[in-house]
Motif scaffolding. Structure first.
Motif, PDB file in Angstrom:
ATOM      1  N   ARG A  40       0.835  -1.208   0.000  1.00 36.10           N
ATOM      2  CA  ARG A  40       0.000   0.000   0.000  1.00 36.10           C
ATOM      3  C   ARG A  40       0.869   1.256   0.000  1.00 36.10           C
ATOM      4  O   ARG A  40       0.620   2.203  -0.745  1.00 36.10           O
ATOM      5  CB  ARG A  40      -0.950   0.002   1.194  1.00 36.10           C
ATOM      6  N   ARG A  98      -1.916  -1.750  -8.349  1.00 32.78           N
ATOM      7  CA  ARG A  98      -3.232  -1.592  -7.707  1.00 32.78           C
ATOM      8  C   ARG A  98      -3.928  -2.945  -7.565  1.00 32.78           C
ATOM      9  O   ARG A  98      -4.510  -3.247  -6.517  1.00 32.78           O
ATOM     10  CB  ARG A  98      -4.098  -0.618  -8.507  1.00 32.78           C
ATOM     11  N   ARG A  99      -3.865  -3.765  -8.616  1.00 36.22           N
ATOM     12  CA  ARG A  99      -4.498  -5.091  -8.542  1.00 36.22           C
ATOM     13  C   ARG A  99      -3.851  -5.962  -7.467  1.00 36.22           C
ATOM     14  O   ARG A  99      -4.542  -6.684  -6.761  1.00 36.22           O
ATOM     15  CB  ARG A  99      -4.452  -5.783  -9.903  1.00 36.22           C
ATOM     16  N   ASN A 102      -4.968  -4.621  -4.052  1.00 29.54           N
ATOM     17  CA  ASN A 102      -6.369  -4.991  -3.786  1.00 29.54           C
ATOM     18  C   ASN A 102      -6.589  -6.489  -3.714  1.00 29.54           C
ATOM     19  O   ASN A 102      -7.692  -6.939  -3.412  1.00 29.54           O
ATOM     20  CB  ASN A 102      -7.284  -4.392  -4.853  1.00 29.54           C
ATOM     21  N   THR A 104      -6.585  -8.551  -6.244  1.00 28.91           N
ATOM     22  CA  THR A 104      -7.377  -9.024  -7.382  1.00 28.91           C
ATOM     23  C   THR A 104      -6.517  -9.607  -8.493  1.00 28.91           C
ATOM     24  O   THR A 104      -7.013  -9.876  -9.576  1.00 28.91           O
ATOM     25  CB  THR A 104      -8.242  -7.881  -7.961  1.00 28.91           C
TER      26      THR A 104
END
Length: 142
Positions: A40, A98-99, A102, A104
């Protein structure tokens, strides 16, 4: 005025591009470790400093205009490589980060590719720095 513009351009490059290259390089290793807090933080550093990094080409173009070198081959090559680096960061590296942040994305394959792409991003910036210093064919006396 040229010296002021050049100083701001160089300082912006150091302050903005430097942290992005370091944080982006650290991200894949943090992803392999599964360190969510570091992911993060590193993604945030990359995102914030990428936005601040817009000042680098803005002041670079102003400096080039002041020096009268906007049509020089070394500068055009630097501009093209800067656009490529920015596109790679904004369209590929940051979304993959970002994936992973998260959760994902499948970590193993994504992390390896992200490491490679980050290396290409950093290499593009290294070439731009060399072009800015060497300036092949430049008539500005440096």
């Amino acid at each position: 005025m040229t010296k002021v513009l050049l100083s701001i351009h160089v300082l912006a490059a150091i302050v903005a591009v430097g942290p992005v290259t370091v944080a982006a390089s650290m991200f894949p290793a943090a992803a392999r470790r599964g360190d969510a807090g570091a992911l993060r933080l590193l993604h945030r550093i990359c995102t914030v400093y990428a936005v601040i990094g817009v000042a680098v080409p803005v002041f670079g173009l102003a400096t080039a205009s002041s020096l009268g070198v906007l049509g020089d081959a070394w500068l055009l090559a630097s501009i093209a490589l800067t656009v490529a680096a920015a596109a790679l960061l904004g369209l590929v590296v940051l979304p993959r980060q970002r994936r992973l942040v998260n959760g994902t994305a499948e970590a193993a394959g994504t992390t390896a590719r992200l490491g490679m792409l980050t290396g290409v991003f950093n290499l593009l910036w290294a070439v731009v720095v060399v072009l800015m210093i060497v300036r092949p064919g430049s008539t500005t006396g440096a």
